[in-house]
Design a protein around this motif. Structure first.
Motif, PDB file in Angstrom:
ATOM      1  N   GLN A   6       0.831  -1.238  -0.112  1.00 56.58           N
ATOM      2  CA  GLN A   6      -0.104  -0.151  -0.151  1.00 56.58           C
ATOM      3  C   GLN A   6       0.847   1.310   0.060  1.00 56.58           C
ATOM      4  O   GLN A   6       0.597   2.015  -0.624  1.00 56.58           O
ATOM      5  CB  GLN A   6      -0.882   0.002   1.313  1.00 56.58           C
ATOM      6  N   ALA A   9       2.250   1.675  -3.498  1.00 53.55           N
ATOM      7  CA  ALA A   9       1.394   2.131  -4.399  1.00 53.55           C
ATOM      8  C   ALA A   9       0.970   3.715  -4.091  1.00 53.55           C
ATOM      9  O   ALA A   9       0.793   4.400  -5.224  1.00 53.55           O
ATOM     10  CB  ALA A   9       0.188   1.123  -4.178  1.00 53.55           C
ATOM     11  N   GLU A  10       1.207   3.993  -2.955  1.00 55.20           N
ATOM     12  CA  GLU A  10       0.836   5.795  -2.714  1.00 55.20           C
ATOM     13  C   GLU A  10       2.008   6.352  -3.092  1.00 55.20           C
ATOM     14  O   GLU A  10       1.840   7.504  -3.847  1.00 55.20           O
ATOM     15  CB  GLU A  10       0.594   5.778  -1.333  1.00 55.20           C
ATOM     16  N   THR A  12       4.006   5.647  -5.745  1.00 53.04           N
ATOM     17  CA  THR A  12       3.805   5.428  -7.172  1.00 53.04           C
ATOM     18  C   THR A  12       2.628   6.770  -7.586  1.00 53.04           C
ATOM     19  O   THR A  12       2.662   7.347  -8.313  1.00 53.04           O
ATOM     20  CB  THR A  12       3.397   4.191  -7.683  1.00 53.04           C
ATOM     21  N   ARG A  13       1.673   6.650  -6.834  1.00 51.41           N
ATOM     22  CA  ARG A  13       0.434   7.535  -7.069  1.00 51.41           C
ATOM     23  C   ARG A  13       0.783   9.016  -7.161  1.00 51.41           C
ATOM     24  O   ARG A  13       0.507   9.861  -7.918  1.00 51.41           O
ATOM     25  CB  ARG A  13      -0.675   7.130  -6.320  1.00 51.41           C
ATOM     26  N   GLN A  14       1.680   9.232  -6.024  1.00 52.12           N
ATOM     27  CA  GLN A  14       2.038  10.793  -5.819  1.00 52.12           C
ATOM     28  C   GLN A  14       3.118  11.188  -6.887  1.00 52.12           C
ATOM     29  O   GLN A  14       3.182  12.079  -7.410  1.00 52.12           O
ATOM     30  CB  GLN A  14       2.699  10.783  -4.234  1.00 52.12           C
ATOM     31  N   HIS A  51      -3.668   3.319 -11.294  1.00 54.22           N
ATOM     32  CA  HIS A  51      -3.987   4.392 -10.461  1.00 54.22           C
ATOM     33  C   HIS A  51      -4.936   5.280 -11.252  1.00 54.22           C
ATOM     34  O   HIS A  51      -6.077   5.873 -10.459  1.00 54.22           O
ATOM     35  CB  HIS A  51      -2.998   5.095  -9.974  1.00 54.22           C
ATOM     36  N   PHE A  52      -5.049   5.736 -12.525  1.00 46.78           N
ATOM     37  CA  PHE A  52      -5.769   6.607 -13.263  1.00 46.78           C
ATOM     38  C   PHE A  52      -6.171   6.082 -14.563  1.00 46.78           C
ATOM     39  O   PHE A  52      -5.340   5.488 -15.517  1.00 46.78           O
ATOM     40  CB  PHE A  52      -5.123   7.888 -13.586  1.00 46.78           C
ATOM     41  N   THR A  61      -8.314  14.764 -10.815  1.00 48.38           N
ATOM     42  CA  THR A  61      -7.529  14.752  -9.180  1.00 48.38           C
ATOM     43  C   THR A  61      -6.994  16.287  -8.963  1.00 48.38           C
ATOM     44  O   THR A  61      -6.752  16.573  -7.960  1.00 48.38           O
ATOM     45  CB  THR A  61      -6.908  13.616  -9.388  1.00 48.38           C
TER      46      THR A  61
END
Length: 225
Positions: A6, A9-10, A12-14, A51-52, A61
């Protein structure tokens, strides 16, 4: 292990949002491809699509980052009023100069015509926030009773939007705080009872200036007094 996944993943998202902000800030919605985002973010296309699902999802976003700025700029709106709104405009001006996500989000809002269904929500959030603050100010006599605070808030948000665009084009936003000062210097006499105008500082409250590292009013390139 699940927690580690998790966290990764966060991260990477940022990274994707940071990369998208760089791309959108430079080239706008139409001028940016998902390949540009991947390149700036340093991730794979697979990670991006995890993620998107689309470029529009990324854009929306980033546009939502302004809601975060509102929340941080007015902590729980514990003391809503005229100076609160003045400080909020200076905080947004500062964010536009220092936070690429906010800068990209604002550019995307202005380019809403790029989308099939333009979204007024970012503007409405700002207008409602200002209305709540100015409504409280009006109740205690800091805003003229004859003024419609919703219409006043709509004018303010529109004026700030135009000012920041003009400042961006003319000076790369170097003079943005001075132009925000001018906005309030001209606006206050038309919205605040004359005897209460000295209570409010168009350059931002001392606390706001200290927080943002802004100079004294006479250093903003504006006439004071």
């Amino acid at each position: 292990m699940a927690r580690v996944r998790q966290e990764r993943a966060e991260i990477t998202r940022q990274a994707i949002l940071d990369g998208a902000a760089v791309a959108f800030d430079a080239c706008g919605f139409e001028g940016t491809s998902l390949s540009d985002v991947v390149r700036h973010a340093g991730v794979t296309k697979g990670a991006l699509y995890f993620h998107f699902q689309s470029k529009e999802a990324l854009a929306r976003t980033l546009m939502g980052e302004q809601y975060r700025q509102v929340a941080e700029g007015v902590p729980a709106i514990v003391d809503p009023g005229v100076q609160t709104v003045i400080d909020l405009t200076h905080r947004m001006a500062h964010a536009l100069r220092t936070d690429i996500r906010i800068r990209a989000g604002i550019r995307l809002v202005i380019e809403l015509g790029s989308f099939t269904q333009p979204d007024p929500e970012p503007y409405n959030v700002w207008i409602d926030t200002c209305r709540d603050c100015l409504g409280a100010a009006q109740e205690r006599g800091d805003v003229l009773a004859a003024r419609d605070v919703y219409e006043l808030s709509t004018l303010l948000v529109g004026a700030f939007t135009g000012i920041q665009v003009t400042s961006h084009v003319r000076t790369g936003r170097e003079d943005l705080h001075a132009r925000v000062f001018d906005l309030w210097d001209f606006l206050l006499p038309g919205m605040v009872p004359a005897e209460r105008i000295p209570l409010f500082d168009p350059s931002g409250s001392p606390e706001c200036r200290a927080e943002l590292g802004l100079p004294a009013p006479d250093s903003l390139g504006v006439a004071v007094g």
